[in-house]
Design an enzyme around this catalytic site. Sequence first.
Site, short mmCIF file in Angstrom:
data_model
loop_
_atom_site.label_atom_id
_atom_site.label_comp_id
_atom_site.label_asym_id
_atom_site.label_seq_id
_atom_site.Cartn_x
_atom_site.Cartn_y
_atom_site.Cartn_z
N HIS A 189 0.82 -1.22 0.00
CA HIS A 189 0.00 0.00 0.00
C HIS A 189 0.86 1.27 0.00
O HIS A 189 0.43 2.31 0.49
CB HIS A 189 -0.95 0.01 1.20
N ARG A 190 2.07 1.14 -0.51
CA ARG A 190 3.03 2.26 -0.57
C ARG A 190 3.48 2.72 0.82
O ARG A 190 4.00 3.82 0.97
CB ARG A 190 2.45 3.45 -1.34
N LEU A 191 3.30 1.88 1.81
CA LEU A 191 3.80 2.20 3.17
C LEU A 191 5.22 1.63 3.29
O LEU A 191 5.48 0.67 4.01
CB LEU A 191 2.86 1.62 4.23
#
Length: 211
Positions: A189-191
Amino acid sequence: MDLSDIRREYIQGGLRRKDLKEDPIEQFNVWLQQAIDAKLTDPTAMTVATVDENGQPFQRIVLLKNLDNNGFVFYTNLGSRKAKHLEHNAKISLHFPWHPLERQVHITGTVEKLSAFENMKYFTSRPKDSQIAAIASHQSSRISARGILEGKFLELKQKFANGEVPVPSFWGGFRVVPSSIEFWQGGEHRLHDRFLYSFSEQSWAIDRLAP
């Protein structure tokens, strides 16, 4: 083609503070060895960024040739564009893109020239054709045709066919003394996980950065 639709999830695993070495050079060596073990293409390839006298940044791919507690080492023609940039501005940035492992390492620092002994030691370890090519090519200079370069190479190859190739005075190495080293691990999740090592007062501080 819509470039905005090109994306993928990063799912190979996160990076936690407890997993990090206290020394960034040790941490880098762990990741580099894992890149080598994963048989990545050119695991020692790094983007080298310099800035000219007008503040214009330039980047190119160079191979890392040595690493120890003193810094990261690469070699070049001392008349090349990057070498000329570093003469007036010793600040430099390195970037290692290990995409298949969903990892990046970004390094900032300053350069210092290697000694004549260090240059000779590495130059004499290179294949003879590579030694000759270093003399034949005046890196970054303009040439009218590839044939001129190939002709010079063949001329020098014949000249040194039965002897050693001398270390050219216009060729040598730089050591990048790091002031910061950032380790980036892709996350879902682009974390992404990012940890920045910053050198201050003879020690390294470690901070987690938001992705």
